[in-house]
Design a protein around this motif. Structure first.
Motif, mmCIF file in Angstrom:
data_model
loop_
_atom_site.group_PDB
_atom_site.id
_atom_site.type_symbol
_atom_site.label_atom_id
_atom_site.label_comp_id
_atom_site.label_asym_id
_atom_site.label_seq_id
_atom_site.Cartn_x
_atom_site.Cartn_y
_atom_site.Cartn_z
ATOM 1 N N UNK A 186 -6.260 95.882 60.356
ATOM 2 C CA UNK A 186 -5.152 95.957 61.656
ATOM 3 C C UNK A 186 -6.007 96.144 62.810
ATOM 4 N N UNK A 187 -5.519 95.744 63.804
ATOM 5 C CA UNK A 187 -6.065 95.968 65.245
ATOM 6 C C UNK A 187 -5.762 97.436 65.535
ATOM 7 N N UNK A 188 -7.009 98.016 65.987
ATOM 8 C CA UNK A 188 -6.589 99.651 66.155
ATOM 9 C C UNK A 188 -7.474 99.751 67.551
ATOM 10 N N UNK A 189 -6.992 100.888 68.417
ATOM 11 C CA UNK A 189 -7.575 101.148 69.697
ATOM 12 C C UNK A 189 -7.566 102.735 69.709
ATOM 13 N N UNK A 190 -8.616 103.045 70.670
ATOM 14 C CA UNK A 190 -9.031 104.488 70.852
ATOM 15 C C UNK A 190 -7.579 105.057 71.588
ATOM 16 N N UNK A 195 1.414 97.264 71.011
ATOM 17 C CA UNK A 195 1.207 96.597 69.710
ATOM 18 C C UNK A 195 -0.059 96.974 68.961
ATOM 19 N N UNK A 196 -0.531 98.058 69.126
ATOM 20 C CA UNK A 196 -1.839 98.376 68.441
ATOM 21 C C UNK A 196 -2.062 98.418 67.093
ATOM 22 N N UNK A 197 -0.986 98.686 66.465
ATOM 23 C CA UNK A 197 -0.813 98.708 65.003
ATOM 24 C C UNK A 197 0.031 97.370 64.339
ATOM 25 N N UNK A 198 0.596 96.659 65.259
ATOM 26 C CA UNK A 198 1.242 95.421 65.064
ATOM 27 C C UNK A 198 0.680 94.039 64.704
ATOM 28 N N UNK A 199 -0.672 94.104 65.121
ATOM 29 C CA UNK A 199 -1.275 92.825 64.898
ATOM 30 C C UNK A 199 -2.642 93.094 63.776
ATOM 31 N N UNK A 200 -3.189 91.991 63.465
ATOM 32 C CA UNK A 200 -4.058 92.076 62.530
ATOM 33 C C UNK A 200 -5.549 91.576 62.881
ATOM 34 N N UNK A 201 -6.444 91.928 62.462
ATOM 35 C CA UNK A 201 -7.740 91.154 63.258
ATOM 36 C C UNK A 201 -8.115 89.782 62.483
ATOM 37 N N UNK A 202 -8.179 88.835 63.525
ATOM 38 C CA UNK A 202 -8.416 87.512 62.895
ATOM 39 C C UNK A 202 -9.805 87.442 62.113
ATOM 40 N N UNK A 203 -10.093 87.068 61.136
ATOM 41 C CA UNK A 203 -11.430 87.008 60.413
ATOM 42 C C UNK A 203 -12.268 85.948 61.156
ATOM 43 N N UNK A 204 -13.589 85.993 61.227
ATOM 44 C CA UNK A 204 -14.551 84.897 61.772
ATOM 45 C C UNK A 204 -14.867 84.230 60.615
ATOM 46 N N UNK A 205 -14.427 82.846 60.801
ATOM 47 C CA UNK A 205 -14.456 81.988 59.570
ATOM 48 C C UNK A 205 -14.896 80.574 59.896
ATOM 49 N N UNK A 206 -15.571 79.916 59.357
ATOM 50 C CA UNK A 206 -15.947 78.568 59.576
ATOM 51 C C UNK A 206 -15.485 77.488 58.471
ATOM 52 N N UNK A 207 -15.397 76.342 58.579
ATOM 53 C CA UNK A 207 -15.125 75.218 57.840
ATOM 54 C C UNK A 207 -14.022 75.394 56.905
#
Length: 259
Positions: A186-190, A195-207
């Motif tokens: 999940x997205x976290x902030x200092x 919405x700091x805990x309501x979103x997820x980190x989008x993974x870095x992917x290819x293909x």
């Protein structure tokens, strides 16, 4: 090794029903020799596609085999329903389509739908359009509008897949999904944000990763309005989420799903 382990645990491997498949990209598969496996003197048959838990998997994981299977099953079922159409009301026709045909579109769609080509996706949408015409007693060539989808409360195939993705993300967010799916970051902030805990980190992917559930599920979840993500009641969440998906269909101005 698998066979020896099974024997040691008083189990057996049915070699007559055992198949092998090699997964890879089209270019890599062309450069690779056919996989040959021999177990206890029996050759394991190498397949280009296999059926696993009701889903068809091909070597490239393209989803094409499953898509073609869905279209074939839906058309076969619809052919039967048309023969009995005079016996059913509109409500009964819709109920039959939902129970006999819609599950084929939904089953494991998170796995196979996004890997298919646009042409096959259009054919899937055409198959769903046939169901809608059957329910509404339209002529087989009648053009469908957005209002027709609203009448039967059907999302287009693509939006239905997105909706099911988001519903699975809801379970992951609330810890109701299997443990192996609940490890998304999940997205976290200092500093505190709404919405700091309501979103997820989008993974870095290819293909191929661009077609995965972990990528698309997170992007879809992060894109829906925060007031929907805040809903705790599952039924209320599904209702608001489906309404949101219908709004997106309306904004697209019927350009993709009324083929």
């Amino acid at each position: 090794n698998v066979s020896k382990w099974l024997e040691a645990n008083k189990l057996s491997l049915h070699l007559g029903k055992t198949e092998s498949i090699l997964f890879g990209s089209k270019s890599h598969l062309k450069k690779t020799d056919k996989m040959e496996i021999v177990c206890n003197g029996n050759e394991i048959k190498a397949m280009e596609s296999v059926k696993y838990l009701g889903a068809r998997l091909d070597q490239e994981l393209s989803g094409n085999e499953m898509g073609l299977s869905v279209i074939k099953r839906v058309n076969k079922c619809l052919k039967f329903l048309y023969r009995k159409a005079d016996y059913f009301s509109t409500k009964e026709r819709k109920m039959l389509c939902q129970s006999l045909c819609q599950p084929h579109f939904d089953y494991a769609c998170n796995v196979w739908y996004r890997s298919m080509g646009k042409g096959l996706k259009n054919k899937l949408q055409t198959a769903q359009n046939k169901l809608i015409r059957y329910v509404l007693q339209y002529d087989s060539r009648q053009h469908l509008e957005y209002d027709d989808f609203v009448k039967v409360k059907y999302l287009s195939v693509e939006k239905r897949v997105d909706y099911l993705n988001i519903c699975m993300m809801y379970k992951i967010y609330h810890g109701e999904a299997p443990s192996y799916m609940c490890n998304l970051a999940r997205v976290t902030h200092n500093h505190a944000t709404r919405n700091s805990t309501m979103s997820f980190i989008v993974p870095q992917v290819k293909s191929q990763g661009l077609k995965s559930f972990s990528y698309n599920g997170i992007k879809l979840w992060n894109s829906i309005p925060s007031y929907i993500r805040k809903i705790c009641s599952k039924e209320d969440f599904k209702f608001k989420c489906k309404k949101h998906m219908f709004n997106l269909m309306r904004l697209e101005n019927q350009s993709e799903f009324t083929v």
